[in-house]
Design an enzyme around this catalytic site. Structure first.
Site, PDB file in Angstrom:
ATOM      1  N   TRP A   1       1.560   7.055 -10.424  1.00  0.00           N
ATOM      2  CA  TRP A   1       2.885   7.477  -9.923  1.00  0.00           C
ATOM      3  C   TRP A   1       4.144   6.774 -10.519  1.00  0.00           C
ATOM      4  CZ3 TRP A   1       4.840   3.513  -7.374  1.00  0.00           C
ATOM      5  CH2 TRP A   1       3.887   2.498  -6.853  1.00  0.00           C
ATOM      6  N   ASN A   2       3.867   5.408 -10.834  1.00  0.00           N
ATOM      7  CA  ASN A   2       5.039   4.857 -10.913  1.00  0.00           C
ATOM      8  C   ASN A   2       6.028   4.826 -11.961  1.00  0.00           C
ATOM      9  OD1 ASN A   2       3.181   3.648 -12.728  1.00  0.00           O
ATOM     10  ND2 ASN A   2       3.802   1.644 -12.925  1.00  0.00           N
TER      11      ASN A   2
ATOM     12  N   LYS B   1      -4.699  15.068 -14.383  1.00  0.00           N
ATOM     13  CA  LYS B   1      -4.559  15.009 -13.043  1.00  0.00           C
ATOM     14  C   LYS B   1      -3.456  14.030 -12.665  1.00  0.00           C
ATOM     15  CE  LYS B   1      -6.050  12.491  -9.635  1.00  0.00           C
ATOM     16  NZ  LYS B   1      -4.835  12.566  -8.606  1.00  0.00           N
TER      17      LYS B   1
ATOM     18  N   GLY C   1      -3.866   3.350 -14.056  1.00  0.00           N
ATOM     19  CA  GLY C   1      -3.900   3.080 -12.457  1.00  0.00           C
ATOM     20  C   GLY C   1      -4.374   1.659 -12.286  1.00  0.00           C
ATOM     21  N   SER C   2      -4.845   1.657 -11.064  1.00  0.00           N
ATOM     22  CA  SER C   2      -4.990  -0.068 -10.787  1.00  0.00           C
ATOM     23  C   SER C   2      -6.409  -0.320 -11.123  1.00  0.00           C
ATOM     24  CB  SER C   2      -5.179   0.079  -9.141  1.00  0.00           C
ATOM     25  OG  SER C   2      -6.208   0.669  -8.572  1.00  0.00           O
TER      26      SER C   2
ATOM     27  N   GLU D   1      -6.254   1.813 -18.610  1.00  0.00           N
ATOM     28  CA  GLU D   1      -4.830   1.093 -18.637  1.00  0.00           C
ATOM     29  C   GLU D   1      -4.532   0.740 -17.093  1.00  0.00           C
ATOM     30  OE1 GLU D   1      -2.993   0.512 -21.275  1.00  0.00           O
ATOM     31  OE2 GLU D   1      -3.854   1.714 -22.807  1.00  0.00           O
TER      32      GLU D   1
ATOM     33  N   CYS E   1       3.748  -1.807 -14.437  1.00  0.00           N
ATOM     34  CA  CYS E   1       2.492  -2.250 -14.825  1.00  0.00           C
ATOM     35  C   CYS E   1       2.669  -3.599 -15.479  1.00  0.00           C
ATOM     36  CB  CYS E   1       1.564  -1.566 -15.434  1.00  0.00           C
ATOM     37  SG  CYS E   1       2.205  -0.637 -17.014  1.00  0.00           S
TER      38      CYS E   1
ATOM     39  N   GLU F   1      -1.856  -8.807  -8.628  1.00  0.00           N
ATOM     40  CA  GLU F   1      -0.858  -7.959  -8.847  1.00  0.00           C
ATOM     41  C   GLU F   1      -0.144  -7.734  -7.580  1.00  0.00           C
ATOM     42  OE1 GLU F   1      -1.585  -3.867  -9.959  1.00  0.00           O
ATOM     43  OE2 GLU F   1       0.020  -4.198 -11.595  1.00  0.00           O
TER      44      GLU F   1
HETATM   45  P1  NAD Z   1      -4.609   4.025  -8.377  1.00  0.00           P
HETATM   46  O1  NAD Z   1      -5.589   3.491  -9.117  1.00  0.00           O
HETATM   47  O2  NAD Z   1      -4.570   4.162  -6.952  1.00  0.00           O
HETATM   48  O3  NAD Z   1      -4.523   5.614  -8.623  1.00  0.00           O
HETATM   49  C1  NAD Z   1      -4.454   6.015 -10.260  1.00  0.00           C
HETATM   50  C2  NAD Z   1      -5.170   7.607 -10.269  1.00  0.00           C
HETATM   51  O4  NAD Z   1      -6.518   7.390 -10.026  1.00  0.00           O
HETATM   52  C3  NAD Z   1      -4.531   8.522  -9.243  1.00  0.00           C
HETATM   53  O5  NAD Z   1      -4.264   9.623  -9.749  1.00  0.00           O
HETATM   54  C4  NAD Z   1      -5.634   8.649  -8.354  1.00  0.00           C
HETATM   55  O6  NAD Z   1      -5.680   9.810  -7.597  1.00  0.00           O
HETATM   56  C5  NAD Z   1      -6.894   8.517  -9.246  1.00  0.00           C
HETATM   57  N1  NAD Z   1      -8.071   8.161  -8.478  1.00  0.00           N
HETATM   58  C6  NAD Z   1      -8.058   7.352  -7.276  1.00  0.00           C
HETATM   59  N2  NAD Z   1      -9.650   7.159  -7.205  1.00  0.00           N
HETATM   60  C7  NAD Z   1     -10.169   7.788  -8.239  1.00  0.00           C
HETATM   61  C8  NAD Z   1     -11.646   7.893  -8.496  1.00  0.00           C
HETATM   62  N3  NAD Z   1     -12.584   7.356  -7.830  1.00  0.00           N
HETATM   63  N4  NAD Z   1     -11.866   8.487  -9.754  1.00  0.00           N
HETATM   64  C9  NAD Z   1     -10.782   8.846 -10.479  1.00  0.00           C
HETATM   65  N5  NAD Z   1      -9.637   8.923 -10.207  1.00  0.00           N
HETATM   66  C10 NAD Z   1      -9.268   8.457  -8.960  1.00  0.00           C
HETATM   67  O7  NAD Z   1      -2.963   3.677  -8.820  1.00  0.00           O
HETATM   68  P2  NAD Z   1      -1.575   3.922  -8.621  1.00  0.00           P
HETATM   69  O8  NAD Z   1      -1.232   3.253  -7.204  1.00  0.00           O
HETATM   70  O9  NAD Z   1      -1.397   5.670  -8.869  1.00  0.00           O
HETATM   71  O10 NAD Z   1      -0.921   3.382  -9.743  1.00  0.00           O
HETATM   72  C11 NAD Z   1      -0.587   1.853  -9.644  1.00  0.00           C
HETATM   73  C12 NAD Z   1      -1.541   0.915 -10.654  1.00  0.00           C
HETATM   74  O11 NAD Z   1      -1.208   1.521 -11.951  1.00  0.00           O
HETATM   75  C13 NAD Z   1      -0.906  -0.219 -10.792  1.00  0.00           C
HETATM   76  O12 NAD Z   1      -2.029  -1.276 -10.792  1.00  0.00           O
HETATM   77  C14 NAD Z   1      -0.182  -0.467 -12.184  1.00  0.00           C
HETATM   78  O13 NAD Z   1      -0.232  -1.910 -12.675  1.00  0.00           O
HETATM   79  C15 NAD Z   1      -1.021   0.614 -12.733  1.00  0.00           C
HETATM   80  N6  NAD Z   1      -0.336   1.171 -14.130  1.00  0.00           N
HETATM   81  C16 NAD Z   1      -0.668   0.598 -15.304  1.00  0.00           C
HETATM   82  C17 NAD Z   1      -0.320   0.975 -16.603  1.00  0.00           C
HETATM   83  C18 NAD Z   1      -0.692   0.610 -17.779  1.00  0.00           C
HETATM   84  O14 NAD Z   1      -0.431   1.277 -18.856  1.00  0.00           O
HETATM   85  N7  NAD Z   1      -1.580  -0.325 -17.987  1.00  0.00           N
HETATM   86  C19 NAD Z   1       0.832   1.978 -16.403  1.00  0.00           C
HETATM   87  C20 NAD Z   1       1.319   2.176 -15.190  1.00  0.00           C
HETATM   88  C21 NAD Z   1       0.567   1.840 -14.105  1.00  0.00           C
END
Ligand code: NAD
Length: 488
Positions: free
Chosen positions: A140-141, A164, A215-216, A237, A271, A361
């Protein structure tokens, strides 16, 4: 798409708590149906070739550029970020989309390869074919820039995409998919599925040809485990704990400006944002004074928005409290900086290297600054992290050398986060930051299958791969190779 269960969820404005929209929680069956539809669409999209796809991607780019403020409003409503920051991520996303569409043919089209002396009767070439259907799971960021880093490149490479978005930014995802459908109305080449982690997991096991996750790190591990069930390849990522290094000869004003921007913009929810700073002892005091001066002028709610995800407030509070309890000092912010929705800028010094504020982080508007005796110590401390995403170096004379020694996927020298805006550069990490690359030629190839072709041009005078091979030929080849390579 109507859901089987009728279950829905709401996206909220994190600055006010107001409901922005209501979206379906898509079930596994619905996700599978979307992937099945995508499979047919993928064939059509691939059949268009580079030119047909580029034409439609250009139409989409035009719409994004013309309707930037409209999409910016959706971004602001769902993330709380200021309009200028929403525009900045859109500008960067549009640049990437343009680059991907323009360069796909050159990067992925047929390329000749040298066949080597023994097989010089062959014409060797490689070309990169689409994978088919790519699943993209976004955070979402940066709800446009980040997923489009995968989506634009996957589409330009000839794939259909099922997207998604984060449950915090479904409205942004919907806007993107609808605007693409206007630019390419013939088939559902880019589809939307919405919901929580379970919907993401369903997409991961739905038989897509590759899953691009942003994501994380914790979720990335779950995604990889799920993908393993079907041997689905993944790009991960994930997060970062990015260091910024300040050398003794650095432009301190520029370094302080980059620190403040890199750490606090987007409320630190970046990130590749700056989370740790290592400063040469000769300029430490002067640098810290400049950072403090600049940080004191930054206002939460004016220069950046609220924490988009309320649960992140606890993480930020825990990191600050841990740092202060272990001997760290807050020169700006600190205890009490974490409010109900907003976090005030926090500058921490004297924080032990094993504190959560240095190791994990934080993803909030905080930064730790540490003094180092020399740049060797700075490199050692910067590299001592489970993450390896981005880094920044401020140095007049040793920028390239220090950048090369940092174990991160990308490094910016004398400017903050510049690599993220250069579409020709790959982006990605190692360790807990994940693996694989988006952006640039590497990002296009990530969503393509290399196809190697060896075409015989004429019958070889020496037949090696035939039962008709003679003893004489064997002796000749043996001598030839001994002559060619034996002296090495
Ligand atoms: P998150 O991991 O909570 O969620 C990311 C996505 O994964 C969401 O769409 C969520 O619904 C989905 N998800 C959750 N559980 C899942 C599962 N078991 N299987 C499949 N999908 C699932 O992350 P967030 O809070 O949305 O984003 C923040 C994180 O993203 C931070 O750690 C940030 O550093 C990272 N980020 C990385 C980059 C990069 O390019 N490296 C870019 C932006 C953000």
């Amino acid at each position: 798409m109507a859901t089987l269960t009728g279950e829905t969820f709401e996206s909220l404005n994190p600055a006010t708590g107001a409901v922005v929209g209501t979206y379906p929680v898509h079930t596994a069956e619905e996700v599978e149906a979307a992937v099945a539809k995508a499979r047919a669409a993928a064939q059509w999209w691939a059949s268009l070739g580079f030119a047909g796809r580029a034409e439609r991607l250009a139409r989409w780019r035009g719409a994004l550029a013309r309707r930037m403020s409209e999409l910016g409003e959706v971004i602001t409503a769902e993330t709380g970020k200021p309009a200028g920051d929403a525009q900045l991520e859109l500008v960067l996303a549009i640049e990437h989309l343009a680059w991907a569409a323009k360069h796909a043919r050159k990067v992925l089209g047929p390329q000749r390869r040298a066949p080597g002396l023994l097989l010089s009767n062959q014409a060797a070439s490689v070309e990169y074919h689409p994978l088919g259907v790519v699943g993209v799971i976004g955070p979402w960021n940066y709800p446009v820039y980040t997923p489009l880093g995968s989506i634009s490149y996957a589409l330009a490479a000839g794939n259909a995409v099922v997207f998604k978005p984060s449950e915090y930014t479904p409205g942004v995802g919907k806007w993107l998919v609808e605007s693409f459908a206007e630019a390419a109305p013939e088939h559902p080449v880019l589809q939307l599925v919405t919901g929580f982690g379970e919907t993401g997991a369903a997409l991961t096991r739905a038989g897509v040809d590759k899953l691009a996750f942003t994501g994380s790190a914790a979720t990335g591990k779950k995604v990889m485990a799920t993908a393993a069930e079907t041997l689905t390849p993944v790009v991960i990522e994930a997060g970062g704990k990015d260091p910024l290094l300040v050398d003794a000869d650095a432009d301190l004003d520029a370094a302080a400006d980059a620190t403040v921007w890199g750490a606090f913009s987007n409320a630190g929810q970046t990130c590749a944002g700056v989370e740790r700073v290592y400063v040469h002892e000769r300029v430490y005091d002067a640098f810290v004074a400049k950072v403090v001066d600049k940080a004191e002028r930054i206002e939460a709610g004016e220069h950046y928005g609220p924490m988009t995800m309320p649960s992140q407030l606890d993480v930020v509070r825990r990191h600050i409290e841990d740092a202060l309890a272990r001997g760290g000092r807050a020169l700006v912010g600190g205890n009490g900086a974490v409010g109900e929705r907003f976090v005030r800028p926090t500058v921490l010094v004297d924080v032990p290297e094993d504190c959560s504020a240095v190791r994990e982080e934080t993803f909030g508007p905080t930064v730790t600054i540490a003094k180092v005796a020399d740049m060797d110590e700075a490199i050692e401390k910067a590299n001592d992290s489970p993450y390896g995403l981005g880094s920044t170096v401020f140095s007049k004379s040793r920028g390239m050398e220090l950048a090369r020694r940092l174990r991160t996927g990308q490094t910016a020298i004398n400017a903050p986060l510049s690599f993220a805006g250069i579409a020709s550069l790959p982006f990605g990490g190692s360790g807990e930051s994940g693996f694989g690359r988006i952006h640039g030629p590497e990002g296009l190839r990530e969503f393509a299958r290399p196809k190697a072709i060896a075409r015989q041009r004429f019958t070889a005078p020496i037949a090696l791969t035939s039962f008709a091979r003679s003893k004489k030929t064997e002796a000749l080849v043996g001598k030839l190779v001994a002559k060619l390579h034996g002296k090495s």
